[in-house]
Design an enzyme around this catalytic site. Structure first.
Site, PDB file in Angstrom:
ATOM      1  N   ASP A  44       0.841  -1.201   0.000  1.00  0.00           N
ATOM      2  CA  ASP A  44       0.000   0.000   0.000  1.00  0.00           C
ATOM      3  C   ASP A  44       0.879   1.255   0.000  1.00  0.00           C
ATOM      4  O   ASP A  44       0.381   2.378  -0.075  1.00  0.00           O
ATOM      5  CB  ASP A  44      -1.026   0.001   1.152  1.00  0.00           C
ATOM      6  CG  ASP A  44      -0.384  -0.071   2.515  1.00  0.00           C
ATOM      7  OD1 ASP A  44       0.849  -0.207   2.610  1.00  0.00           O
ATOM      8  OD2 ASP A  44      -1.133   0.013   3.534  1.00  0.00           O
ATOM      9  N   GLU A 182       9.426  -4.462  10.091  1.00  0.00           N
ATOM     10  CA  GLU A 182       9.851  -3.164   9.547  1.00  0.00           C
ATOM     11  C   GLU A 182      10.314  -2.236  10.664  1.00  0.00           C
ATOM     12  O   GLU A 182       9.641  -2.093  11.701  1.00  0.00           O
ATOM     13  CB  GLU A 182       8.675  -2.517   8.787  1.00  0.00           C
ATOM     14  CG  GLU A 182       9.034  -1.125   8.261  1.00  0.00           C
ATOM     15  CD  GLU A 182       8.056  -0.569   7.236  1.00  0.00           C
ATOM     16  OE1 GLU A 182       7.083  -1.269   6.889  1.00  0.00           O
ATOM     17  OE2 GLU A 182       8.272   0.573   6.796  1.00  0.00           O
TER      18      GLU A 182
HETATM   19  O1  KIV Z   1       3.564  -1.133   1.599  1.00  0.00           O
HETATM   20  C1  KIV Z   1       4.714  -1.580   1.527  1.00  0.00           C
HETATM   21  O2  KIV Z   1       5.445  -1.367   0.551  1.00  0.00           O
HETATM   22  C2  KIV Z   1       5.191  -2.378   2.636  1.00  0.00           C
HETATM   23  C3  KIV Z   1       6.653  -2.654   2.697  1.00  0.00           C
HETATM   24  C4  KIV Z   1       7.391  -1.426   3.006  1.00  0.00           C
HETATM   25  C5  KIV Z   1       6.969  -3.772   3.627  1.00  0.00           C
HETATM   26  O3  KIV Z   1       4.424  -2.765   3.460  1.00  0.00           O
END
Ligand code: KIV
Length: 285
Positions: A44, A182
């Site tokens: 997202d 993360e």
């Molecule tokens: O939305 C995204 O790109 C993510 C990654 C940063 C893990 O959740």
């Protein structure tokens, strides 16, 4: 060979690192697939890098379905994970299952990802019960930006570190087959990775995770302004694009482009005939 929940799980057992990058469109997904990436995340984060929002919060289910379907068409062997956007799974378990179903049915995703620990275990269980593999996401979960008071590294004190560890066990117990970690200290990610049976994918979580993920515009050097400490630029694609676009503008203005090799020919007799019958250009106002 198609990457699956089984091959990805096996990679944890053998110690072969899992590669994951984000992608949001067909062409990029196809290039990544041809390079042999294990998994593509339709994050997202597309709200920020594709749609220009400041956070991921405005992203809708329709946005996610649209981009996931494009990526799925380009991903032959890569395992496609689609993010469940903010408020697509928090409201109720049945909404969570229905929305996860859309990402698989309409988007062609192989799995869905959602953020959170204990608070979303019921949703994880129900989605897994519907035969949809689930990736969990803990630590600096961007959908909680307002609750965190900004994009801040998590797990830096005992309470916070312990909560992330506990949540990791809970989401595994609920049936998640993979976990994105993360923005947490590398040593905490190492402990979690060693204790869990399911693979961990790190982003700003150090080298001991079972795999890594980055947003592709960041790692290819296409984003400008502040980038997080964990981003390594593997290429200067932004510079290459800027040069190509500037060259196009200059050559179009100078008339150097298009050259003869970019032009279609026609028999001279056709042109003579057309010219003879073409009405004159009316220059009067
Ligand atoms: O939305 C995204 O790109 C993510 C990654 C940063 C893990 O959740």
């Amino acid at each position: 060979m198609k990457n699956t929940v089984l091959t990805l799980t096996e990679q944890k057992r053998t110690g072969e690192k899992i590669t994951m990058l984000t992608a949001y469109d067909y062409t990029t997904a196809k290039i990544m697939d041809e390079c042999g990436i294990n998994t593509i995340l339709v994050g997202d984060s597309l709200g920020m890098v594709m749609l220009g929002y400041d956070t991921t919060l405005p992203v809708t289910m329709d946005d996610m379905v649209h981009h996931t379907a494009a990526v799925s068409r380009g991903a032959k062997d890569a395992f496609v994970v689609a993010d469940m956007p903010f408020m697509s799974y928090q409201v109720s378990v049945s909404e969570a299952v229905a929305n996860a179903g859309r990402l698989v049915k309409e988007g062609g995703a192989n799995a869905v990802k959602l953020e959170g620990g204990a608070s979303v275990c019921e949703q994880i269980r129900a989605i897994v019960d519907a035969s949809i593999p689930v990736v969990a996401h803990l630590g600096l979960t961007p959908q909680s930006v307002n609750a965190f008071g900004g994009f801040k590294v998590q797990g830096k004190n005992v309470d916070s570190a312990y909560r992330i560890l506990e949540d990791a066990f809970k989401i595994q117990e609920a049936g998640a087959f993979m976990l994105v970690l993360e923005g947490i200290p590398a040593k905490l990610a190492k402990i979690i990775t060693e204790r869990l049976e399911i693979p961990t994918i790190g982003i700003g979580a150090g080298k001991d995770c079972d795999g890594q993920v980055l947003v592709y515009q960041d790692m290819l050097g296409m984003t400008t302004g502040h980038t997080a400490k964990f981003v390594k630029k593997f290429a200067e694609a932004g510079e290459v694009m800027r040069k190509g676009i500037n060259d196009y503008i200059n050559e179009t203005r100078s008339g150097e482009f298009p050259a003869i090799e970019h032009t279609y020919a026609v028999d001279e007799s056709v042109i003579e005939e057309v010219e003879a019958h073409a009405p004159a250009h009316d220059t009067e106002e």
